[in-house]
Enzyme design. Sequence first.
Site, mmCIF file in Angstrom:
data_model
loop_
_atom_site.group_PDB
_atom_site.id
_atom_site.type_symbol
_atom_site.label_atom_id
_atom_site.label_comp_id
_atom_site.label_asym_id
_atom_site.label_seq_id
_atom_site.Cartn_x
_atom_site.Cartn_y
_atom_site.Cartn_z
ATOM 1 N N ASP A 433 -17.877 7.852 -66.790
ATOM 2 C CA ASP A 433 -18.370 9.129 -66.285
ATOM 3 C C ASP A 433 -19.884 9.057 -66.130
ATOM 4 O O ASP A 433 -20.593 8.576 -67.031
ATOM 5 C CB ASP A 433 -17.999 10.268 -67.242
ATOM 6 C CG ASP A 433 -18.368 11.631 -66.685
ATOM 7 O OD1 ASP A 433 -17.555 12.191 -65.930
ATOM 8 O OD2 ASP A 433 -19.481 12.122 -66.998
ATOM 9 N N GLU A 477 -17.125 12.666 -60.609
ATOM 10 C CA GLU A 477 -18.032 11.562 -60.958
ATOM 11 C C GLU A 477 -17.393 10.598 -61.953
ATOM 12 O O GLU A 477 -18.099 9.826 -62.622
ATOM 13 C CB GLU A 477 -19.338 12.114 -61.527
ATOM 14 C CG GLU A 477 -19.231 12.818 -62.876
ATOM 15 C CD GLU A 477 -18.906 14.296 -62.757
ATOM 16 O OE1 GLU A 477 -19.206 15.043 -63.704
ATOM 17 O OE2 GLU A 477 -18.341 14.711 -61.725
#
Length: 574
Positions: A433, A477
């Site tokens: 992430d 993301e």
Amino acid sequence: MRLYPFLGLTMLTIIFTALFFPFPYMNTPIDSIALLLFFIVSVLLNAYPIRLKETYVSLVPLVHLFIFLQYGFLIELMVSQISLFLFILFSQYQWKIKHFFFHCLIFWMSLMSALSYYVVEAMFPYTLIGDIPLIPIVAYIATSFFTNHVILNWTLWIRRLPLSTFTWEELRWNVVTHCLAIPISALLIVVYEYGFGLFGALVITIPILIIAYIFKLVNDVEEANQQLKTIHELTSSFTSELNLEKNLDALVQAIQDIQTYDMCYIYRLNEKRQQLDPIRIDVRDTFHRRYATSETLSSDAGIASQVIQKTKPIIINRETELYLAKGRPNINVPIKSLMAVPLKTKEEVVGVIFLAKLKENGFSKKDVTLLEIMAHHAATSIHNAYIYQQTERRALKDELTGLFNYRGFEQRLEKAIEHAQQFEYPLALLILDIDYFKEVNDQFGHLTGNKVITHIATLIQSHVRQEEDVVARYGGEEFTILLPHTSQDTAYGIADRLRVAIQSAPVSVTDDLHSGKEVLIRNTVSIGVAVYPLHADDALSLVRHADRAMYVGAKQRGRNRVAVYEQNEGGTSA
């Protein structure tokens, strides 16, 4: 020019035989018209062998025995050699060194058969039925039969080729034709010598030619029916399939059913790149798949590209024509004949079928026509299947990064777990992430955020095994990385190197929302690691534990770190 050595060989064989093998001749004066007739019959019988399924039966022995009995060894040798030479000259066979051995085989067959005839005739001078020497004739036929098989295999062995293997069907018909030569030759002698002359010979030989020609017509019709059946089956299989690989398999199999080749390439037109890409290759053992490359469309294009530009088939049957042809095939192999036909839908040309052989005169106009019919039926189905396949692939890919999306990742994960269970090896999963990514979007805008995502996706791909590992954009993301055959320690090392690489590679972007200047954005990532079967025994648990390691072990403990899932604490920093 290639024909001269074989013509010379034929003439030298006859001259050599006349000088050094002065065998006795029959007392019958040579009738030039009758001899010309039997010579023509010999050529025609060479041209029209009887085909019974996959067995070819030659009726040439029926005539050659009569010529030998009537005119002697030298005349029979001349007829056999010259008729064979003319047949090969005007047929579509390529002249090669094998024809030298074939000429030698015919010579030795005639020589050995004649020797056996004269030896047996000397041993049994009173074995006549009427004026016909039966036992010497049987010796002649038996010697011709065995010499044919023995010398043929001997020449193949000398040339280190696979020995000829004869099925029982082939052997049986070979015996039948040689045995039929005895009564038919005797009948020819009787009708020719006793009152009927040339007319009598015609009465016997013309039915033989008619039978051979009728068999040829029947075989042509059967072959045409089989080809139409193949095309019908091909069309039926296309109507029910949107699977590109199955359609290509069906097309290649159908081509094999009606045409022999050493090389088959099926190209697809890539309009975006203006090139032809090979999508199916079928080659013989002497070739390698690396010879197949994409072919660029241009003014000096190769053969396949010319077919695209002209939308017409191309056939080349001579090595010299191939050498002089504009745009030789983009294939580094010694092919000597080829044909290429376009794959055309109603609206456009979508590809090319390219066949090639190592020998000259490998294809006929009929072959081109049949392949065009196949290509017409195949083009639309293959094109639709390709579009469907690309649509399916796009449904599994993330449009921004080109990586697998969530759906594609799930499919690959299930297969990877099954494979790991079957072969008992570790499978590591990394969930990554981007830290503070929301702030990048808020400060610089979503276009900049997209650039950051593609930048990190590229870095991830450069740190994994391209053929084995699976990288996906899991959402927003977040990225996932599947690492087969990877232990916990190895997975941690890969994750940490990737973390350092991302931290060390800022991305240059334009500050569109404020100053408009170029700025460098330094990114960090948090990565969670879980390994099958150490931390999970199924796909869902593996994802859950890697995700928990990322959030609890990395995000909540300061970000920019790698965390490995631990059973007791849920996720701890490694």
